[in-house]
Design an enzyme around this catalytic site. Structure first.
Site, PDB file in Angstrom:
ATOM      1  N   GLY B 257       0.810  -1.223   0.000  1.00  0.00           N
ATOM      2  CA  GLY B 257       0.000   0.000   0.000  1.00  0.00           C
ATOM      3  C   GLY B 257       0.842   1.271   0.000  1.00  0.00           C
ATOM      4  O   GLY B 257       2.079   1.225   0.146  1.00  0.00           O
ATOM      5  N   HIS B 258       0.149   2.384  -0.104  1.00  0.00           N
ATOM      6  CA  HIS B 258       0.819   3.693  -0.138  1.00  0.00           C
ATOM      7  C   HIS B 258       1.537   3.974   1.173  1.00  0.00           C
ATOM      8  O   HIS B 258       1.064   3.610   2.244  1.00  0.00           O
ATOM      9  CB  HIS B 258      -0.193   4.795  -0.433  1.00  0.00           C
ATOM     10  CG  HIS B 258      -1.334   4.851   0.534  1.00  0.00           C
ATOM     11  ND1 HIS B 258      -1.357   5.682   1.629  1.00  0.00           N
ATOM     12  CD2 HIS B 258      -2.496   4.159   0.571  1.00  0.00           C
ATOM     13  CE1 HIS B 258      -2.475   5.519   2.277  1.00  0.00           C
ATOM     14  NE2 HIS B 258      -3.201   4.581   1.674  1.00  0.00           N
TER      15      HIS B 258
END
Lengths: 364, 364, 364
Positions: B257-258
């Site tokens: 994920g970011h």
């Protein structure tokens, strides 16, 4: 580049300090390098960094009331303010202007105005690309596809024949819309079917029994404002359509089987899997790596926890977790019980000893 | 083609037999077809195959001391020797020489010496490709990207705008570096947020409540000597960077994920998922299909078992498994308890019967 | 466009009504719009829709015996009939005729007759594409690859150097055949190895210990009539081959590690992961998101349930589920025990109270 005054107005915040300060970047407090940086404070944990990094401008939650920097903007919902801020400071995806000479577009396709079709894209016969839509690079659009306006298809996306993609849909790199459904049948009932019916395993005397493919002659419909993550696969329907409702957001590497229907404004986190004909309501949240078998339904506003293995329909507004999934309350109770098990074993052992002692005393 | 003598020296092994024998292939003992084949023995289980297949040359663990074939090399760490052997017998990936005429390279991009850019690749404006790096085919490199030296990008890889890829990085087919983070917010608190805060589900009177996108204006940094598996997705940061530390190896179909940070020399097995802002230390091993939620951290040298569902921070050197994940020792105890449960039920039933009997006798 | 008479014959069904009726579409009973629509009834649940939608022609399971519409076909296995019907009404994937001018084919490659190579495909040196095979678009075929006859490779598929793909194989978009195996070793035993050996975690005094790559010099063999899902990754072998047996069907986003062997006619559902050297027999069914670790084997006709975490070999004809996976019967018992745990706690508490009462009475 915006002034603090403009930013405060845009995010609907309350500014203390100089509205004329010009902001060039929004950054984490740890990364501030000068007066052009606006530090984003999402919680009080990072306040210690402000002095240390000589921060001069801050945006922070209203709960913090007063902050020891020259300029600050207080907002009631910091993540919403962040969303607004990042609209202001958006860094648009680079895309080639117009139709790149290396793109291949079938003469029968209809390409709208201000469309960008980047290097090595392909658009098949009779497909329609709406105004302002952008295909970055290596995008493949089959035959008879309809794509709406202002959509953004990142590198390597494929959209299969006859699928429909709405307005403003964003599809991240490598996502696949309209692969064939995973649907097969054997001429005689095999152990496959037996397993599905939870019956016993059947021995196939014909060990070379052919697996017959059920073709997918349906398609996929992606409504407006949907976002689809990188590497996510949405299979076409056997008959009819697989449908993703308006405003729903799907993360990376999600598997959506044939004939699935997902309602509006859902959030489907990464690596979720949904079997064929699953049915998801509106505003449903499904956590990462959760699984939804064939034909199961999840009601409106339900929440399916991460790694949950749904094994029955989930009612509207229900919140489930675990594999097999149970209501969250039961899951917490279950885990508490697990932790007490060693102790319970011990208690039973003590009971047995005491009872034996009693029985002995009573000469039973 | 190497001699046994050269091989023994290269893998730091002890040769018994003829150093002049020429080896053409390394194979499993079952597949030996002649004296040019060197049979790789990783355990004693396959020794029976040697006579049967008229094997003449073997490489084997030092524990086996003596092997009944004309020539053998003994090594202390056979898998390490295998790694060295396969350097000797490497079969390099085919790549077109230089810039293929079908590749599209923006005039402002800087392409280093001895770079290979294969068919249908695209390199966007201001991007930099370092000396000796190879893009096999259908690779997409956005704008303002930096790729180091001697990197290898397999077919269909995409690297988004502003991302940085280090030296000698290998990216397997279809991996996506720099998709947008999965980050959204609703104008008013919705059931999404409620679920995250583990509160009750809120009924949204406005069932059409818009989901606001939080743009990702950050990027991804992949340090030197990282390997990234096929189909793996690494999202760009909201602000700042998502970072994969030097020497870390990531398997296929992994979701990162970011704003995730992964330290050096980690091993992340296939289909692992990590939520936004997760933080992984150095030399961490994460087993296949494990999940790490948003903002969780895993300390140095920790081991997360396959299919684990991490639900709290994992301390350095801790080894966890299960969903929710618990220390391995507890997991084993838990499973033992599960198995004893039927018996425990039985024991309680017997206790109840005996106690009832006692009470009856005592006329209670 | 077929007549009811032709359809009845083709699906081996029994027709009541007019064999001359011309059918244009097969649809769900809810979607019937006129006499050219044949409604597919898979269960009695939808019979209510027939009158409501003025349905005139139906295909239904033989159990329903008599249906209140002018024309109906009864079949003994409706899903098999559906498969046959969809062969009749197949909507073939659009593909460009012949070799598209934008495709890049190495002069040494051998392209069979009636092959279609679509836009932006690449075929490397010495590769062979069999008669009637179609590469839709953006497909990448490396060097020394062999692809059989009448295969269908969808957009974005990559097949790496030296891999072999059989006749009539269908590969959905973005699948990757022949990525490198995930195989590494450290010069000294690290915590990686310790974890594998289930020993304690070792502290590496050399925190920068290099991870050595074990190259994959083997390849992948896909036998005839296999189907591979979108985004699925099948790694090449370290030595020798990774092999998918004839007729096996693999769903989307499945991970198949290096040196895995899968037998004939298996069904592998979406997001399954298999570690290196796993061995799967014939006619095995593996449910979605299940995991099979390195070197494990699953016998013929076994069934592995969805989300199962296999932790030991699965015998032929065994059916397992859970993580760690246990026989289905044990899993059901286990879950029943879990549900009874709160009650068991309560019973033990009552026993303790009663026993204390007894002891008190007896003045112990």
């Amino acid at each position: 580049m915006k002034t603090l005054g403009e930013i405060a107005k845009y995010v609907d915040g309350k500014l203390q300090g100089d509205p004329a300060v010009v902001i060039k970047r929004i950054v984490h407090p740890a990364l501030v390098r000068g007066p052009g940086d606006l530090a984003l404070v999402l919680s009080a944990n990072v306040l210690g960094l402000l002095k240390q990094n000589q921060v001069t401008s801050v945006i922070a939650p209203a709960e913090l009331t007063s902050i020891d920097v020259p300029n600050y903007i207080l907002v009631s919902r910091p993540r919403l303010a962040l969303a607004r801020l990042l609209e202001l400071f958006e860094r648009p995806v680079y895309s080639a202007e117009g139709i790149h000479p290396s793109a291949v577009i079938d003469p029968s396709a209809k390409i709208g105005e201000k469309v960008s079709v980047g290097p090595h894209c392909w658009v098949g016969p009779n497909s329609i690309i709406g105004t302002g839509t952008r295909l970055i690079c290596n995008v493949s659009v089959g035959a008879d596809v309809e794509i709406g306006e202002k959509a953004l298809l990142h590198p390597g996306v494929s959209v299969g024949d006859r699928c429909k993609v709405g307005n403003r849909v964003i599809i991240q790199p490598g996502a696949c819309i309209g692969g064939d459904g995973f649907s097969f049948v054997t001429p005689q009932p095999g152990n496959v079917e037996a397993a599905r019916q939870k019956k016993q395993i059947v021995e196939n005397t014909d060990s070379n029994m052919e697996i017959v493919r059920i073709n997918s002659i349906g398609h996929v419909v992606i409504e407006d404002d949907v976002e689809i993550g990188a590497g996510t696969c949405i299979d076409r329907a056997t008959l009819g359509e697989t449908k993703i409702g308006r405003g729903t957001k799907i993360d990376n590497l999600v598997q959506i089987g044939h004939n699935v229907t997902i309602g509006r404004n859902c959030l489907i986190v990464a690596q979720v899997g949904m079997g064929g004909s699953a049915k998801v309501g509106e505003r449903v949240v499904i956590g990462g790596q959760a699984g939804l078998p064939d034909h199961m339904s999840v009601g409106d506003d339900a929440v399916v926890g991460p790694q949950a293995g749904v094994s029955g329909n989930v009612a509207a507004r229900q919140s489930v977790i675990g594999s097999p999934a149970v209501p969250v309350r039961d899951f917490i109770q279950q885990n508490m019980n697990f932790k007490r098990l060693s102790r319970l074993n011990q208690r039973v052992k003590e009971l047995e000893a005491k009872l034996a002692e009693l029985e002995k005393r009573l000469g039973s």
